[in-house]
Design an enzyme around this catalytic site. Structure first.
Site, PDB file in Angstrom:
ATOM      1  N   ASN A   9     -49.142   6.778  43.916  1.00  0.00           N
ATOM      2  CA  ASN A   9     -49.713   5.664  44.682  1.00  0.00           C
ATOM      3  C   ASN A   9     -51.002   6.152  45.336  1.00  0.00           C
ATOM      4  OD1 ASN A   9     -50.339   3.535  46.310  1.00  0.00           O
ATOM      5  ND2 ASN A   9     -48.501   3.645  47.596  1.00  0.00           N
ATOM      6  N   TRP A  10     -52.119   5.768  44.750  1.00  0.00           N
ATOM      7  CA  TRP A  10     -53.410   6.241  45.264  1.00  0.00           C
ATOM      8  C   TRP A  10     -53.801   5.546  46.574  1.00  0.00           C
ATOM      9  CZ3 TRP A  10     -57.251   6.545  40.471  1.00  0.00           C
ATOM     10  CH2 TRP A  10     -56.777   7.510  39.571  1.00  0.00           C
ATOM     11  N   LYS A  11     -53.114   4.471  46.907  1.00  0.00           N
ATOM     12  CA  LYS A  11     -53.474   3.680  48.108  1.00  0.00           C
ATOM     13  C   LYS A  11     -54.960   3.323  48.047  1.00  0.00           C
ATOM     14  CE  LYS A  11     -49.565   5.758  50.401  1.00  0.00           C
ATOM     15  NZ  LYS A  11     -48.920   6.199  51.632  1.00  0.00           N
ATOM     16  N   HIS A  96     -44.399  -2.163  49.879  1.00  0.00           N
ATOM     17  CA  HIS A  96     -44.675  -0.877  50.512  1.00  0.00           C
ATOM     18  C   HIS A  96     -44.714  -1.068  52.037  1.00  0.00           C
ATOM     19  CE1 HIS A  96     -46.671   2.809  51.697  1.00  0.00           C
ATOM     20  NE2 HIS A  96     -46.323   3.298  50.523  1.00  0.00           N
ATOM     21  N   GLU A  98     -46.621  -0.016  54.187  1.00  0.00           N
ATOM     22  CA  GLU A  98     -47.966  -0.313  54.717  1.00  0.00           C
ATOM     23  C   GLU A  98     -48.285  -1.794  54.553  1.00  0.00           C
ATOM     24  OE1 GLU A  98     -49.952   2.730  52.467  1.00  0.00           O
ATOM     25  OE2 GLU A  98     -48.873   4.246  53.623  1.00  0.00           O
ATOM     26  N   GLU A 168     -38.507   4.828  50.745  1.00  0.00           N
ATOM     27  CA  GLU A 168     -39.563   5.534  51.457  1.00  0.00           C
ATOM     28  C   GLU A 168     -39.344   5.400  52.964  1.00  0.00           C
ATOM     29  OE1 GLU A 168     -43.282   5.945  48.757  1.00  0.00           O
ATOM     30  OE2 GLU A 168     -43.472   4.094  49.902  1.00  0.00           O
ATOM     31  N   GLY A 174     -46.871  10.122  54.740  1.00  0.00           N
ATOM     32  CA  GLY A 174     -48.138  10.664  55.221  1.00  0.00           C
ATOM     33  C   GLY A 174     -48.019  11.542  56.452  1.00  0.00           C
ATOM     34  N   SER A 214     -44.081  12.132  51.827  1.00  0.00           N
ATOM     35  CA  SER A 214     -44.451  13.548  51.900  1.00  0.00           C
ATOM     36  C   SER A 214     -43.787  14.382  50.803  1.00  0.00           C
ATOM     37  CB  SER A 214     -44.153  14.122  53.294  1.00  0.00           C
ATOM     38  OG  SER A 214     -44.917  13.439  54.273  1.00  0.00           O
TER      39      SER A 214
HETATM   40  P1  13P Z   1     -47.224  10.312  51.024  1.00  0.00           P
HETATM   41  O1  13P Z   1     -46.754  10.986  49.771  1.00  0.00           O
HETATM   42  O2  13P Z   1     -48.688  10.513  51.282  1.00  0.00           O
HETATM   43  O3  13P Z   1     -46.343  10.623  52.189  1.00  0.00           O
HETATM   44  O4  13P Z   1     -47.079   8.733  50.751  1.00  0.00           O
HETATM   45  C1  13P Z   1     -45.893   8.247  50.241  1.00  0.00           C
HETATM   46  C2  13P Z   1     -46.105   6.841  49.864  1.00  0.00           C
HETATM   47  O5  13P Z   1     -46.306   5.988  50.706  1.00  0.00           O
HETATM   48  C3  13P Z   1     -46.056   6.500  48.445  1.00  0.00           C
HETATM   49  O6  13P Z   1     -46.011   5.127  48.261  1.00  0.00           O
END
Ligand code: 13P
Length: 251
Positions: A9-11, A96, A98, A168, A174, A214
């Site tokens: 997931n590059w966000k 997600h 976010e 998640e 993060g 993470s």
């Molecule tokens: P991180 O791997 O940066 O913690 O993010 C996880 C994530 O939100 C994947 O969708």
């Protein structure tokens, strides 16, 4: 036998050129395990180009990070499931944390996104997970059960059996604080048992459950060794080719 999956997931990272370069770097980083499906979820603007680059590459697929819940129309700035499918992408990340937190996406909206994704023959990667307050109050199982019920349990058995779920925990995203294998396996086993109650043993045993939060090249091996963890949804560590390929090779 459930498929093994590692999804990147590059966000909101990578310009168009940098995104294509990262794909080249991933493809040039061997050895990759072709039995592990590697899904790349870039921003919308990269989808068509990356889908094109990966279409003849065994073991790779492309996902969008979101989609609108309606078919089409006057929704400035939005992208529909049909448009995503037309790029060659095959998956859509839905729900997600976010999106839930910063864009106010509710369970009922997410249920509609799941429906339209499936209607366009795309596979939803449905995210769920508790906040730290829930875990501290020992409400994490309840919270995840509610997210499962409200987002997914309206589906018919045949539709439910098409999707992927990503656990998640919000406190792990993060932060560098990864769930322990005990926490990850515990929640994945709980999710599978709830699916079993609703849809039966066959569907529950075939549902792919990914862990996210993470996840990195150091901890992936232990996480993926858990009985009910079928792979990972990776944010930060997926932005470097070496790390992403190392994670995909951790099974
Ligand atoms: P991180 O791997 O940066 O913690 O993010 C996880 C994530 O939100 C994947 O969708």
């Amino acid at each position: 036998m459930r498929k093994k999956i590692v999804a990147a997931n590059w966000k909101m990272n990578k310009t168009f050129a940098d995104g294509l370069q990262l794909i080249d770097e991933i493809l040039n980083t061997t050895p990759v395990n072709n039995n592990v499906i590697k899904i790349i979820a870039p921003p919308f603007i990269h989808l068509a180009a990356i889908a094109d680059k990966l279409k003849s590459k065994e073991g790779f697929a492309v996902a969008a990070q979101n989609c609108h819940h309606l078919k089409s129309g006057a929704f400035t700035g939005e992208v529909s499931a049909e448009m995503i499918a037309s790029t060659g992408a095959e998956y859509v990340i839905i729900g997600h944390s976010e999106r839930r937190m910063y864009f106010g996406e509710t369970s009922s909206l997410l249920a509609q996104k799941v429906n339209i994704t499936l209607a366009n023959n795309l596979t939803p990667i449905f995210c769920l997970g508790e906040m730290i307050e829930d875990r501290n109050a020992n409400l994490h199982l309840e919270k995840v059960k509610q997210q499962l019920k409200e987002g997914l349990f309206h589906l018919s058995p045949s539709d439910f059996s098409k999707l992927i779920i990503a656990y998640e925990p919000v406190w792990a995203i993060g932060t560098g604080v990864t769930a322990t294998t005990h926490q990850a396996q515990g929640m994945h086993n709980f999710i599978r048992s709830e699916i079993n109650k609703k849809y039966g043993k066959n569907i529950s045993e075939n549902t792919i459950l990914l862990y996210g939060g993470s996840c990195n090249a150091e901890n992936a091996k232990d996480l993926f060794a858990c009985l009910d963890v079928d792979g990972g949804l990776v944010g930060g560590a997926s932005l470097k080719a070496n790390d992403f390929v190392a994670i995909a090779n951790s099974f």
